[in-house]
Design a protein around this motif. Structure first.
Motif, short mmCIF file in Angstrom:
data_model
loop_
_atom_site.label_atom_id
_atom_site.label_comp_id
_atom_site.label_asym_id
_atom_site.label_seq_id
_atom_site.Cartn_x
_atom_site.Cartn_y
_atom_site.Cartn_z
N HIS A 23 0.83 -1.21 0.00
CA HIS A 23 0.00 0.00 0.00
C HIS A 23 0.86 1.25 0.00
O HIS A 23 0.55 2.21 -0.71
CB HIS A 23 -0.94 0.01 1.20
CG HIS A 23 -2.09 -0.92 1.06
ND1 HIS A 23 -2.95 -1.22 2.08
CD2 HIS A 23 -2.53 -1.66 0.01
CE1 HIS A 23 -3.86 -2.08 1.68
NE2 HIS A 23 -3.62 -2.37 0.42
N GLN A 27 0.94 0.07 -4.91
CA GLN A 27 0.84 -1.04 -5.86
C GLN A 27 -0.37 -1.90 -5.57
O GLN A 27 -0.79 -2.04 -4.43
CB GLN A 27 2.13 -1.88 -5.80
CG GLN A 27 3.35 -1.08 -6.17
CD GLN A 27 4.65 -1.85 -5.96
OE1 GLN A 27 4.67 -2.93 -5.41
NE2 GLN A 27 5.73 -1.26 -6.40
N THR A 28 -0.91 -2.47 -6.62
CA THR A 28 -2.07 -3.35 -6.48
C THR A 28 -1.61 -4.79 -6.25
O THR A 28 -0.45 -5.14 -6.50
CB THR A 28 -2.95 -3.33 -7.74
OG1 THR A 28 -2.21 -3.92 -8.83
CG2 THR A 28 -3.39 -1.92 -8.10
N ASP A 31 -0.33 -6.10 -9.53
CA ASP A 31 1.02 -5.64 -9.89
C ASP A 31 2.08 -6.49 -9.21
O ASP A 31 2.99 -7.01 -9.85
CB ASP A 31 1.24 -4.18 -9.46
CG ASP A 31 0.38 -3.19 -10.21
OD1 ASP A 31 -0.08 -3.50 -11.33
OD2 ASP A 31 0.16 -2.08 -9.66
#
Length: 104
Positions: A23, A27-28, A31
Protein backbone atom coordinates in the motif's frame (compact mmCIF):
# COMPACT_ATOMS: atom_id res chain seq x y z
CA UNK A 1 -0.44 -18.40 31.24
CA UNK A 2 -4.17 -17.82 31.67
CA UNK A 3 -5.43 -14.36 30.82
CA UNK A 4 -2.29 -13.39 28.88
CA UNK A 5 -2.77 -12.25 25.30
CA UNK A 6 -1.65 -14.85 22.80
CA UNK A 7 1.41 -14.11 20.71
CA UNK A 8 0.43 -13.49 17.08
CA UNK A 9 1.38 -16.02 14.44
CA UNK A 10 4.29 -15.19 12.12
CA UNK A 11 2.08 -15.56 9.04
CA UNK A 12 -0.41 -12.98 10.33
CA UNK A 13 2.25 -10.39 11.11
CA UNK A 14 4.09 -11.16 7.87
CA UNK A 15 0.94 -10.78 5.79
CA UNK A 16 -0.03 -7.51 7.43
CA UNK A 17 3.49 -6.17 6.98
CA UNK A 18 3.57 -7.15 3.29
CA UNK A 19 0.17 -5.51 2.72
CA UNK A 20 1.32 -2.26 4.32
CA UNK A 21 4.50 -2.26 2.21
CA UNK A 22 2.44 -2.76 -0.94
CA UNK A 23 0.00 0.00 0.00
CA UNK A 24 2.82 2.44 0.86
CA UNK A 25 4.22 1.86 -2.61
CA UNK A 26 0.81 2.39 -4.21
CA UNK A 27 0.84 -1.04 -5.86
CA UNK A 28 -2.07 -3.35 -6.48
CA UNK A 29 -2.27 -7.04 -5.65
CA UNK A 30 -2.14 -7.72 -9.38
CA UNK A 31 1.02 -5.64 -9.89
CA UNK A 32 2.98 -7.32 -7.11
CA UNK A 33 1.62 -10.79 -7.84
CA UNK A 34 2.62 -10.54 -11.51
CA UNK A 35 6.16 -9.47 -10.63
CA UNK A 36 6.44 -12.21 -7.99
CA UNK A 37 5.06 -14.90 -10.30
CA UNK A 38 2.04 -15.77 -8.15
CA UNK A 39 -1.68 -15.29 -8.54
CA UNK A 40 -3.33 -12.24 -6.96
CA UNK A 41 -5.55 -14.63 -5.01
CA UNK A 42 -2.54 -16.38 -3.47
CA UNK A 43 -0.88 -13.08 -2.58
CA UNK A 44 -4.14 -11.95 -0.99
CA UNK A 45 -4.24 -15.14 1.11
CA UNK A 46 -0.66 -14.50 2.25
CA UNK A 47 -1.50 -10.90 3.17
CA UNK A 48 -4.54 -12.04 5.15
CA UNK A 49 -2.48 -14.64 7.02
CA UNK A 50 -4.43 -17.55 5.53
CA UNK A 51 -1.42 -19.12 3.77
CA UNK A 52 2.06 -19.67 5.18
CA UNK A 53 4.38 -19.01 2.22
CA UNK A 54 7.63 -20.86 1.60
CA UNK A 55 10.92 -19.02 1.88
CA UNK A 56 11.14 -19.02 -1.92
CA UNK A 57 7.72 -17.37 -2.15
CA UNK A 58 8.65 -14.76 0.46
CA UNK A 59 11.83 -14.00 -1.52
CA UNK A 60 9.80 -13.58 -4.73
CA UNK A 61 7.31 -11.23 -3.05
CA UNK A 62 9.98 -9.14 -1.34
CA UNK A 63 11.79 -8.87 -4.66
CA UNK A 64 8.56 -7.69 -6.28
CA UNK A 65 8.19 -5.09 -3.51
CA UNK A 66 11.87 -4.08 -3.84
CA UNK A 67 12.66 -4.84 -0.20
CA UNK A 68 15.37 -7.15 1.13
CA UNK A 69 14.67 -10.31 3.11
CA UNK A 70 16.72 -8.84 5.94
CA UNK A 71 14.58 -5.69 6.06
CA UNK A 72 11.39 -7.73 5.90
CA UNK A 73 12.56 -10.09 8.64
CA UNK A 74 13.66 -7.22 10.88
CA UNK A 75 10.35 -5.42 10.34
CA UNK A 76 8.27 -8.49 11.16
CA UNK A 77 10.46 -9.35 14.16
CA UNK A 78 10.11 -5.80 15.44
CA UNK A 79 6.34 -6.06 15.22
CA UNK A 80 6.36 -9.44 16.94
CA UNK A 81 8.36 -7.87 19.76
CA UNK A 82 5.54 -5.40 20.31
CA UNK A 83 6.83 -2.42 18.37
CA UNK A 84 5.29 -1.47 15.06
CA UNK A 85 7.89 -1.08 12.33
CA UNK A 86 6.47 2.29 11.30
CA UNK A 87 6.68 3.63 14.88
CA UNK A 88 9.74 5.33 16.31
CA UNK A 89 12.32 2.87 17.57
CA UNK A 90 12.38 2.05 21.26
CA UNK A 91 15.46 2.89 23.23
CA UNK A 92 16.50 -0.21 25.16
CA UNK A 93 16.53 0.02 28.93
CA UNK A 94 19.99 0.37 30.39
CA UNK A 95 21.62 -2.82 31.56
CA UNK A 96 24.37 -3.40 34.09
CA UNK A 97 26.14 -0.54 35.86
CA UNK A 98 24.13 2.11 34.00
CA UNK A 99 20.88 0.67 35.33
CA UNK A 100 22.23 0.65 38.86
CA UNK A 101 23.40 4.26 38.56
CA UNK A 102 19.96 5.33 37.32
CA UNK A 103 18.25 3.46 40.14
CA UNK A 104 20.36 5.15 42.84
Amino acid sequence: MAGSPREPLWRHVLGDYLRRLRHRRGQTLGDVAARAGVSPQYLSEIERGVKEPSSEMIAAITGALDVTLVDLTLGVATELSGVRADAPARVPAPVGPQALALAA
